[in-house]
Structure formats: structure tokens, C-alpha cells
Design a protein around this motif. Structure first.
Motif, short mmCIF file in Angstrom:
data_model
loop_
_atom_site.label_atom_id
_atom_site.label_comp_id
_atom_site.label_asym_id
_atom_site.label_seq_id
_atom_site.Cartn_x
_atom_site.Cartn_y
_atom_site.Cartn_z
N ARG A 162 52.22 30.67 43.35
CA ARG A 162 51.07 30.50 44.24
C ARG A 162 50.92 31.82 45.01
O ARG A 162 51.80 32.20 45.77
CB ARG A 162 51.30 29.34 45.20
N VAL A 163 49.78 32.48 44.79
CA VAL A 163 49.59 33.81 45.33
C VAL A 163 48.43 33.80 46.33
O VAL A 163 47.40 33.16 46.11
CB VAL A 163 49.29 34.83 44.22
N GLY A 164 48.61 34.51 47.44
CA GLY A 164 47.53 34.73 48.38
C GLY A 164 47.20 36.21 48.40
O GLY A 164 48.09 37.06 48.31
N ILE A 165 45.92 36.55 48.49
CA ILE A 165 45.52 37.94 48.62
C ILE A 165 44.64 38.07 49.85
O ILE A 165 43.68 37.31 50.02
CB ILE A 165 44.82 38.48 47.36
N ILE A 166 44.98 39.00 50.73
CA ILE A 166 44.25 39.20 51.98
C ILE A 166 43.40 40.44 51.82
O ILE A 166 43.91 41.54 51.64
CB ILE A 166 45.22 39.34 53.17
N GLY A 167 42.09 40.26 51.89
CA GLY A 167 41.15 41.36 51.74
C GLY A 167 40.28 41.19 50.51
O GLY A 167 40.72 40.64 49.49
N THR A 168 39.04 41.68 50.60
CA THR A 168 38.13 41.63 49.46
C THR A 168 37.38 42.95 49.34
O THR A 168 36.18 42.98 49.04
CB THR A 168 37.13 40.46 49.57
N LEU A 188 42.58 39.62 37.55
CA LEU A 188 43.81 39.67 36.77
C LEU A 188 44.89 38.78 37.35
O LEU A 188 45.62 38.11 36.61
CB LEU A 188 44.31 41.12 36.66
N ILE A 189 45.00 38.76 38.67
CA ILE A 189 46.00 37.89 39.30
C ILE A 189 45.65 36.43 39.06
O ILE A 189 46.53 35.61 38.77
CB ILE A 189 46.11 38.19 40.81
N ALA A 190 44.37 36.11 39.15
CA ALA A 190 43.93 34.72 38.94
C ALA A 190 44.25 34.24 37.53
O ALA A 190 44.56 33.06 37.31
CB ALA A 190 42.44 34.60 39.21
N ALA A 191 44.18 35.14 36.57
CA ALA A 191 44.45 34.77 35.18
C ALA A 191 45.92 34.49 34.93
O ALA A 191 46.28 33.83 33.95
CB ALA A 191 43.97 35.89 34.25
N GLU A 192 46.78 34.94 35.84
CA GLU A 192 48.22 34.78 35.64
C GLU A 192 48.83 33.75 36.57
O GLU A 192 49.73 33.00 36.17
CB GLU A 192 48.91 36.14 35.86
N ALA A 193 48.38 33.71 37.82
CA ALA A 193 49.00 32.85 38.82
C ALA A 193 48.65 31.38 38.60
O ALA A 193 47.61 31.04 38.03
CB ALA A 193 48.55 33.28 40.21
N THR A 194 49.53 30.51 39.09
CA THR A 194 49.23 29.07 39.08
C THR A 194 48.08 28.78 40.03
O THR A 194 47.18 28.00 39.73
CB THR A 194 50.47 28.28 39.51
N ASN A 220 41.79 27.29 39.59
CA ASN A 220 43.00 27.68 40.32
C ASN A 220 42.73 28.73 41.40
O ASN A 220 43.66 29.31 41.94
CB ASN A 220 44.06 28.22 39.35
N VAL A 221 41.44 28.96 41.72
CA VAL A 221 41.08 29.98 42.72
C VAL A 221 40.38 29.31 43.90
O VAL A 221 39.43 28.54 43.73
CB VAL A 221 40.18 31.07 42.11
N THR A 222 40.88 29.60 45.11
CA THR A 222 40.31 29.06 46.35
C THR A 222 39.92 30.21 47.26
O THR A 222 40.69 31.16 47.43
CB THR A 222 41.33 28.17 47.08
N LEU A 223 38.74 30.12 47.85
CA LEU A 223 38.26 31.14 48.80
C LEU A 223 38.38 30.60 50.21
O LEU A 223 37.89 29.51 50.51
CB LEU A 223 36.80 31.50 48.49
#
Length: 534
Positions: A181-187, A197-203, A344-347
Motif C-alpha cells: 500500500r503506497v502513498g504519494i504526496i504531491g502531483t 507506474l507505481i499504480a500498476a505495481e502496488a496493491t 486500486n487508486v484513490t485520490l
């Protein structure tokens, strides 16, 4: 001032072994100067050495994001994609270093912490983090515009117990997000490249967005060998067209104004440029940077594209920028908007509800804890001045650059700084730099500096310094042309607004690459007008 061993004395010291430092070293050696490059990293490449995050890619087309000072180099190197990836760009930098035998004059793992100019000798003493000292007649800062990562202080500090990554200082070993489960801060640009790319790999990927950004598709693809051969057959023509463009990139700017054509023609132009991809969209209409009503037509078009791609209306609305198109750097993406259709992607909108704290388990927003195994901080850079201000640079009498720039950077042409003799900045604040293709801007600065040193040597001169009056006039001119556009109307790293406490000054020169090059040439033709030589 103590006298150092001859092995540490040079005509010029260059700080940084990115594209600017590599070419500066080559040019100085070619002209007979004894030069040395000091580099904090273990290898060449500058920003492309440090930025290894998933999806890292140049937003200028690879056939243009390359050196043009050597015709044979242009012909022998073959790019594989329209927009080159970080690994390929780094291989190119390494190829250049090997081809011109540059590494023998580079000291790697040497982070410069201080530099002081001594009046009695008219020389710089440069000090490294490990205590080593170097002596040089001239100091050239090739430290880059986007080289100092910004790491905001979030409440909770080091509480998070999972993995942490910073896009601007990515590990040099493979990173796997599989099953996490990955979080990314910033867009910003780095996040927009990394998220698909992260979304394609992470749960699960949770994107924490404060400010949505405009982005256009790259339409990236393998580079057609025939198209590349055609460019190489007449590379000079492409380079000449690019030099005539304000951004130093080979794309045309439609001379028509957005509000002087029919809505049908306006839509057709926007669609055509969208299909071209990349920075071509900047050239849709000539009045987009100048007229708010015209600019709003571009805003509306991009927001309509987001709504057409992102299926959830609320997510599409949150992803839609509200600021002026072009006041932040335009991003170039590969499947960014489509990624938000993945299950699997949440904003998470942290503009309406800011991040409250980093917790041991994740990130808390609006009283809700988002449980994570890893956090990626895509929080940008302390742009333009960050690398320079982190070095304790002092001029005659001990005047410190960080104090001189307390109210914002002031330079003459982005090349010299009043009060700091024999100091040059490559693509420094006050030059077109980040508003252009960086490679031609770097080459123009390197050649100007090298020619200047030859001029001084031929006349037996040891010192050059920007005159305060010339610097004041250039700063005022830069502010005037920036104020005439919409580029400074929103908070952006162009202004330094992403760094708490940083003075808000539009740092790059917005007057365009051709006008800037002409000004630099006029300064030389008039005997280095605006500089004091002695």
C-alpha cells in the motif's frame, strides 16, 4: 590566505558534473585552462544521476535534449524513444564523459560546502565537506536549477515506520512496490510521471494532492529510425529553428489569437496540438500567456479532456486545475489521467483538508488514517537558488550570497552577481533557464563564460564583476517582462512559493531565448558592458 599545494590550484573550479559542468570542463580544457569539477555524487549526470524514480523521463524530445557543440557526437548517439528515460539520458551523459575523457578532471563524492573570495589574490578558496580545499582564479557554479530536493516538514516527523522515498533522491537499487500500500504526496511533474507506474505495481496507491496540475499527453513511442536519420541529415536546420523560438525548442507558435477565431477553429487547433503532444500545446495561440480570457479557453479545453477520461465526476473535478494555464510548468504525461480509473487508486484532496500528521501506520487527513506500507514524497525542489544558497559563498569583506539574496536573487544576465567577483552561474536566476530547453541554454552560457575567460587572459586581466547599476537594470527589466504575462499569477516554484519563507520573486527570465542571446552578444560587443574588468 594560506598557499595550497599546486595540485589543488586551478584556473577555474566548476561545481557540478551535470550537463553544464561536463561541457564547461570540456570547453575550458579545449581553450587551455587548468580546470577541475567538484561533484557530490559518485557519477556524472546531475539531476539525471539523482532522479531515478519510476517513470523519470525528459519532457523535451530526445533529439533536441542533447548537445550540439560537437557534430560527430550528434551523429553517433542514437536515442531509442521520442522522450528519453532517465536511464538512457544518464547513459548519454556517461558516454559524453568517456568520449571526451572528462572524468580524470572530476572529483566525485566531493560536496562543496563553502567558497570565499580573497581580495589580495583575486582568487577563490573552495572547501569541501570532507575538509579538502581548492584554490581557483574563477568559480563556475554548474549546480543546476532543479537539484535541491524539497522535503517539507509534516507533523509527526519520523513517526511513520514504513518505507520512505524522495523522488529527487531515489535509491540507486531497485525498489519494488509489489503487494504494498503506497502513498504519494504531491502531483507535480515527478509525481505525474511516477503515479502510472507505481499504480500498476502496488496493491493500493493513495495520491495526496494539494494543487492539481495541467498535463498534456506525451504520445511517447519508439523513435522512428528513418525520422531520426532525416533529422541527422540536416540537424543544423532543426537547431536553427529551435534557437529562434522563445523556449529554444522546435515548435511553432500560432500567430493567431484565441479570441479572434471562431469557436470551431479554436477547438480544431486545440485538438491538433493535443494530438501532437508535449510542449507543442504551448503554441496553440499567441495570446495565451498574455490575455486571461484567451487563457481560460485553454483551461476549459484541458478540463474537458480530464472529464472525458476520468470516469468518476468527483475525481475528475478534483483533478481539474483552476489556476492560469502556464503559470506552473506544464507537465507531460503517459497515461496519468487514465490511472485514476484504476480500482486500486484513490485520490485524497489535501487542499480542502490538509495533511494532519504522519503516523506510525501512514498519513492522517481529516481525522482519517490512511494505512500505508510506503510513502513517496514527490514534493519538488528548492528551485533556482536552493543549491547556491546551501553553499556558504562569501565575497570580498565576507559578504555572504545568502544574505545578499535575502529578498530574492539578483544577478546580471543570470551569469554574474554584483559583489562576487570571478563567480559565474550557469543558467542562474535571471536567465531563461527553466523556461527553455536546458541543453541549448547551458551551451550558450558555457560558451559565453569560456569566451569571457579567454578575453580576460588575452588582456592580462584577473578580475571581472557585475556592476550594481547594470544588475539593478537587468533585474528591473526581468520583473517588467514577467509582470506583462500571466506566468506569475499563481503560486509556483518559478516564484519560490513552494518553499516556506522564500521571497516571492519570478526567478527565470521570461523575455525569451532569442532576445536573451542577443542581449548577451551585445554585452560582449560593447566590451562587456555592465561588468567591471580589472
Amino acid at each position: 590566505m594560506s598557499v595550497l599545494h599546486p595540485s589543488t590550484q586551478f584556473d577555474a573550479i566548476v561545481v557540478g558534473a551535470g550537463f553544464a559542468g561536463l561541457y564547461m570542463l570540456h570547453r575550458l580544457r579545449t581553450m587551455g585552462f587548468r580546470a577541475l569539477v567538484l561533484e557530490a555524487g559518485e557519477g556524472v549526470g546531475g539531476t539525471w544521476y539523482w532522479n531515478r524514480y519510476p517513470g523519470a523521463r525528459c519532457d523535451v524530445e530526445s533529439m533536441e535534449y542533447s548537445y550540439q557543440f560537437d557534430a560527430a557526437l550528434q551523429q553517433e548517439w542514437n536515442w531509442s524513444e521520442r522522450y528519453a528515460t532517465q536511464p538512457e539520458i544518464l547513459r548519454y551523459a556517461e558516454h559524453v564523459a568517456e568520449r571526451f575523457d572528462l572524468k580524470r578532471d572530476i572529483r566525485f563524492e566531493t560536496r562543496v560546502t563553502a567558497a570565499r573570495f580573497y581580495e589580495d589574490t583575486a582568487r577563490w578558496m573552495i572547501e569541501a565537506e570532507d575538509g579538502r580545499r581548492f584554490d581557483a582564479g574563477f568559480l563556475v557554479m554548474a549546480t543546476g536549477c532543479l537539484s535541491t530536493s524539497n522535503t517539507p516538514a509534516f507533523p509527526g516527523g519520523d513517526a511513520f515506520s514504513g518505507e520512505r522515498y524522495l523522488t529527487g533522491r531515489w535509491p540507486h537499487h531497485p525498489v519494488s512496490f509489489k503487494g504494498k500500500r503506497v502513498g504519494i504526496i504531491g502531483t507535480g511533474s515527478s509525481a505525474i510521471q511516477a503515479i502510472p507506474l507505481i499504480a500498476a505495481e502496488a496493491t493500493q496507491l493513495t495520491v495526496f494532492q494539494r494543487t492539481p496540475n495541467y498535463s498534456v499527453p506525451a504520445h511517447n513511442a519508439p523513435l522512428d529510425p528513418e525520422a531520426a536519420r532525416a533529422i541527422k541529415a540536416d540537424y543544423a536546420t532543426l537547431r536553427r529553428r529551435a534557437r529562434q523560438n522563445r523556449a529554444g525548442i522546435d515548435f511553432t507558435i500560432n500567430p493567431k489569437k484565441a479570441l479572434e477565431v471562431t469557436s470551431e477553429e479554436r477547438q480544431r487547433v486545440y485538438e491538433e496540438r493535443w494530438a501532437m503532444g508535449g510542449f507543442h500545446f504551448y503554441g496553440c495561440f499567441s495570446d495565451l500567456p498574455l490575455d486571461l480570457a484567451a487563457n481560460e479557453t485553454a483551461q476549459d479545453f484541458i478540463r474537458s479532456k480530464i472529464r472525458a477520461v476520468v470516469r468518476d465526476p468527483k475525481t475528475a473535478a478534483t483533478l481539474s486545475p483552476a489556476n492560469v494555464f502556464g503559470c506552473k510548468r506544464l507537465c507531460v504525461d503517459s497515461g496519468y489521467w487514465e490511472t485514476f480509473n484504476r480500482p486500486n487508486v484513490t485520490l485524497v484532496d489535501v487542499a480542502s483538508e490538509p495533511i494532519e500528521a504522519l503516523t506510525q501506520a501512514g498519513v492522517r487527513v481529516g481525522g482519517r488514517e490512511h494505512a500505508l506500507d510506503a510513502i513517496v514524497f514527490a514534493t519538488g525542489f528548492d528551485a533556482m537558488t536552493g543549491a547556491l544558497n546551501r553553499i556558504d559563498i562569501s565575497g570580498p569583506g565576507g559578504a555572504r550570497l545568502v544574505d545578499t539574496w535575502r529578498d530574492g536573487p539578483r544577478t546580471y544576465l543570470g551569469l554574474g552577481i554584483a559583489g562576487f567577483p570571478n563567480l559565474f552561474t550557469i543558467t542562474g536566476p535571471g536567465s531563461p533557464s527553466v523556461l527553455t530547453n536546458m541543453l541549448p541554454s547551458i551551451e550558450q552560457h558555457v560558451e559565453w563564460i569560456a569566451d569571457c575567460l579567454v578575453h580576460l587572459r588575452a588582456r592580462g586581466l584577473r578580475r571581472i564583476e557585475a556592476e550594481p547599476a547594470a544588475q539593478d537594470a537587468w533585474v528591473a527589466h526581468g520583473a517588467e517582462v514577467a509582470d506583462a504575462t500571466l506566468r506569475g499569477t499563481c503560486s509556483s516554484w518559478y516564484l519560490g512559493s513552494n518553499i516556506p519563507g522564500k521571497p516571492l520573486v519570478f526567478m527565470p527570465y521570461i523575455g525569451g531565448f532569442p532576445a536573451y542571446v542577443q542581449k548577451c552578444a551585445e554585452v560582449v560587443a560593447s566590451g562587456y558592458d555592465g561588468f567591471r574588468l580589472s
